[in-house]
Design an enzyme around this catalytic site. Sequence first.
Site, PDB file in Angstrom:
ATOM      1  CE1 TYR A  55      -3.594  -1.654   5.214  1.00  0.00           C
ATOM      2  CE2 TYR A  55      -2.965   0.581   4.687  1.00  0.00           C
ATOM      3  CZ  TYR A  55      -3.359  -0.675   4.284  1.00  0.00           C
ATOM      4  OH  TYR A  55      -3.511  -0.933   2.954  1.00  0.00           O
ATOM      5  CB  SER A 105      -0.869  -0.030   1.263  1.00  0.00           C
ATOM      6  OG  SER A 105      -1.435   1.224   1.501  1.00  0.00           O
TER       7      SER A 105
END
Length: 167
Positions: free
Chosen positions: A135, A114
């Site tokens: 995250y 990501s």
Amino acid sequence: MGAYVILACRDMKKCDLAAQYIKENTGSKNVECMELDLSSLSSIRSFAKNFTSKDIPLHLLINNAGVMIPPLSRTKEGFELQFGVNHVGHFMLTRLLLNKLKDGSPSRIVNVSSLAHKRGNDAINTYDELALLSYIHSYITSILLHRKAYVFICSVVKKQVGLLLKI
């Protein structure tokens, strides 16, 4: 062409639907579902054992599962869920399948990440911001590990191998 595809999924109903879609849209019947929950080390071990017992080569492993900002929770082994799935789960699965990948050479490992890691360490004021930071850190850890693994693999095989690491 001619690939045998195994979909490793936590939700077998969704996996069956995806497999059916692939079969209908490609004409290939070489699509199989296997259960895998990356938040459980025992599930990862079980999947790897079942997969390695199959008489098929492994040419491509795509680590694509990811968890983003779930309610605060932990894996069965106690890892924060995002870190456990996004990093530990993929790392362990890859490690357990390395011999199968080596036997299927030429083979590739693709780790989907990501761009969230570019946010860095912004100020944390809410749980959602803390969850986002977790995250981000799960993918930063994976990116750093992939870079180290690439250097190690190149040193073992004594040549540069293909690497796509877009950051």
